[in-house]
Design a protein around this motif. Sequence first.
Motif, PDB file in Angstrom:
ATOM      1  N   UNK A 101       0.826  -1.288   0.017  1.00 34.18           N
ATOM      2  CA  UNK A 101      -0.045  -0.035   0.030  1.00 34.18           C
ATOM      3  C   UNK A 101       1.011   1.202  -0.076  1.00 34.18           C
ATOM      4  N   UNK A 102       1.925   1.247   0.816  1.00 31.12           N
ATOM      5  CA  UNK A 102       2.803   2.603   0.863  1.00 31.12           C
ATOM      6  C   UNK A 102       3.594   2.628  -0.399  1.00 31.12           C
ATOM      7  N   UNK A 103       3.860   1.664  -1.208  1.00 29.37           N
ATOM      8  CA  UNK A 103       4.893   1.809  -2.184  1.00 29.37           C
ATOM      9  C   UNK A 103       4.312   2.025  -3.650  1.00 29.37           C
ATOM     10  N   UNK A 104       2.768   2.216  -3.647  1.00 32.42           N
ATOM     11  CA  UNK A 104       2.094   2.040  -4.766  1.00 32.42           C
ATOM     12  C   UNK A 104       1.113   3.585  -4.782  1.00 32.42           C
ATOM     13  N   UNK A 105       1.034   4.125  -5.944  1.00 38.29           N
ATOM     14  CA  UNK A 105       0.121   5.351  -6.285  1.00 38.29           C
ATOM     15  C   UNK A 105      -1.349   4.707  -6.440  1.00 38.29           C
ATOM     16  N   UNK A 106      -2.130   5.525  -6.382  1.00 41.40           N
ATOM     17  CA  UNK A 106      -3.732   5.279  -6.360  1.00 41.40           C
ATOM     18  C   UNK A 106      -4.013   4.108  -7.483  1.00 41.40           C
ATOM     19  N   UNK A 107      -3.730   4.480  -8.743  1.00 43.31           N
ATOM     20  CA  UNK A 107      -4.093   3.824  -9.732  1.00 43.31           C
ATOM     21  C   UNK A 107      -3.425   2.100  -9.589  1.00 43.31           C
ATOM     22  N   UNK A 108      -2.210   2.143  -9.045  1.00 43.22           N
ATOM     23  CA  UNK A 108      -1.715   0.835  -8.745  1.00 43.22           C
ATOM     24  C   UNK A 108      -2.255   0.124  -7.544  1.00 43.22           C
ATOM     25  N   UNK A 109      -2.554   0.971  -6.316  1.00 46.28           N
ATOM     26  CA  UNK A 109      -3.334   0.275  -5.450  1.00 46.28           C
ATOM     27  C   UNK A 109      -4.722  -0.214  -5.576  1.00 46.28           C
ATOM     28  N   UNK A 110      -5.369   0.339  -6.619  1.00 47.25           N
ATOM     29  CA  UNK A 110      -6.762  -0.285  -7.049  1.00 47.25           C
ATOM     30  C   UNK A 110      -6.441  -1.438  -7.870  1.00 47.25           C
ATOM     31  N   UNK A 111      -5.188  -1.670  -8.388  1.00 44.15           N
ATOM     32  CA  UNK A 111      -5.017  -3.090  -9.114  1.00 44.15           C
ATOM     33  C   UNK A 111      -4.643  -4.250  -8.117  1.00 44.15           C
ATOM     34  N   UNK A 112      -4.257  -3.738  -6.938  1.00 39.76           N
ATOM     35  CA  UNK A 112      -4.102  -4.860  -5.956  1.00 39.76           C
ATOM     36  C   UNK A 112      -5.136  -5.802  -5.890  1.00 39.76           C
ATOM     37  N   UNK A 113      -4.973  -7.151  -5.591  1.00 33.56           N
ATOM     38  CA  UNK A 113      -6.123  -8.141  -5.585  1.00 33.56           C
ATOM     39  C   UNK A 113      -6.738  -7.947  -3.960  1.00 33.56           C
ATOM     40  N   UNK A 114      -7.942  -7.740  -3.965  1.00 30.94           N
ATOM     41  CA  UNK A 114      -8.594  -7.722  -2.654  1.00 30.94           C
ATOM     42  C   UNK A 114      -9.063  -6.276  -2.229  1.00 30.94           C
ATOM     43  N   UNK A 115      -8.681  -5.308  -3.077  1.00 29.47           N
ATOM     44  CA  UNK A 115      -8.935  -3.983  -2.585  1.00 29.47           C
ATOM     45  C   UNK A 115     -10.393  -3.415  -3.245  1.00 29.47           C
ATOM     46  N   UNK A 116     -11.211  -2.928  -2.612  1.00 28.19           N
ATOM     47  CA  UNK A 116     -12.310  -2.134  -2.737  1.00 28.19           C
ATOM     48  C   UNK A 116     -12.033  -0.841  -3.292  1.00 28.19           C
ATOM     49  N   UNK A 117     -12.375  -0.184  -4.555  1.00 23.01           N
ATOM     50  CA  UNK A 117     -11.915   0.967  -4.843  1.00 23.01           C
ATOM     51  C   UNK A 117     -12.244   1.926  -4.006  1.00 23.01           C
ATOM     52  N   UNK A 118     -13.451   2.103  -3.205  1.00 18.75           N
ATOM     53  CA  UNK A 118     -13.494   2.969  -2.226  1.00 18.75           C
ATOM     54  C   UNK A 118     -12.423   3.181  -1.099  1.00 18.75           C
ATOM     55  N   UNK A 119     -11.958   1.928  -0.622  1.00 16.38           N
ATOM     56  CA  UNK A 119     -10.913   1.771  -0.036  1.00 16.38           C
ATOM     57  C   UNK A 119      -9.480   1.946  -0.273  1.00 16.38           C
ATOM     58  N   UNK A 120      -9.234   2.246  -1.576  1.00 15.72           N
ATOM     59  CA  UNK A 120      -7.683   2.492  -1.940  1.00 15.72           C
ATOM     60  C   UNK A 120      -7.098   3.339  -1.411  1.00 15.72           C
ATOM     61  N   UNK A 121      -7.413   4.312  -0.956  1.00 10.33           N
ATOM     62  CA  UNK A 121      -6.508   5.520  -0.142  1.00 10.33           C
ATOM     63  C   UNK A 121      -6.670   5.304   1.312  1.00 10.33           C
ATOM     64  N   UNK A 122      -7.972   5.273   1.859  1.00 15.06           N
ATOM     65  CA  UNK A 122      -8.214   5.071   3.257  1.00 15.06           C
ATOM     66  C   UNK A 122      -7.361   3.781   3.757  1.00 15.06           C
ATOM     67  N   UNK A 123      -7.323   2.913   3.196  1.00 18.49           N
ATOM     68  CA  UNK A 123      -6.646   1.720   3.681  1.00 18.49           C
ATOM     69  C   UNK A 123      -5.312   1.977   4.018  1.00 18.49           C
ATOM     70  N   UNK A 124      -4.533   3.015   3.288  1.00 13.94           N
ATOM     71  CA  UNK A 124      -3.296   3.532   3.563  1.00 13.94           C
ATOM     72  C   UNK A 124      -3.239   4.106   4.871  1.00 13.94           C
ATOM     73  N   UNK A 125      -4.015   5.167   5.088  1.00 11.70           N
ATOM     74  CA  UNK A 125      -4.068   5.905   6.614  1.00 11.70           C
ATOM     75  C   UNK A 125      -4.464   4.836   7.666  1.00 11.70           C
TER      76      UNK A 125
END
Length: 314
Positions: A254-278
Amino acid sequence: MPTRRLALIDMGTNTFHLLIVELPAAPGQPPHELLRTKAGVRLGEGGISKGEIAPEPYARALHTLAGFKEEMELHGVTQVRATATSAMRVARNGPALVREIADQFGIEVEVIAGGREAELIWRGVRQAVPLGPQRQLIMDIGGGSVEFIIANDHEIFWKQSFEIGAQRLLDQFFPDPSGVFPAAAVAAEQAYFDTVLGPLVAALNELKPVGLVGASGSFDSLADMQLGHLRTEKELPPRTELAVSSFQHSYAQLLSRDHAQRLALPGILPMRADMLVVAAVLIDWVLGISGITQIQTSAFALKEGLLAEMLEAK
């Protein structure tokens, strides 16, 4: 005796939940679940840090409740219990939204205090996770507030709600969610926790819980990342073991990726792509100060706690 069907609505700062059950005819019998669904409303988006519900989330809330009302009518619901938490608790226009919900849908919303929220979360979690006699740290990361409860299966030893939810943290520490979360932002967020979570540190030092039980969408997402795929509400088991090594691996991703890359991670709900980081920064901080090495997730939280309380009262 006529069939009694109950709808429980949990209006969180990120997500609105609806649970419809058929109540048992005799005491001691479990309720029969008819529907479990949720909607990403993001009630705190664009306004919670300013003390208001912004126009678009306000409209999303009403649209979501219109859908919930349809489901309740389809399922022949005879009783409704609706609760609202941090966003409605602190927003200047929260009372106006409560009135509008009552006027449009006939749903009376109870805006609950943080301490009450924490108690209901514990009641819900213990329906899903066998807490046992040893003390556990229960943690619910909402969009507006975070609840910490130190408890075992029978007793709450300490609880407190802090208005430091994921949307607030995002507003404060992640001004550019399209990018990678920089090390300086991680350090600033951790320093903030050092400042505001003193009561938690004192409680952990005194009560020494042996494990962490996470009851929120953030923990569900981390469990989904561990599995490598996104689960639906129906697919979520009541309880999941989350390996600390899996959490640390997901945290690094989560820390090493930008928003678009986080969205591509398996298991990520789009709404939480940024919130999950904090949220993950907070979980990592809690693990660091507590020394806890066992994590479980609970699919049950506030609404299941309210249901359990109602059944116990009868």
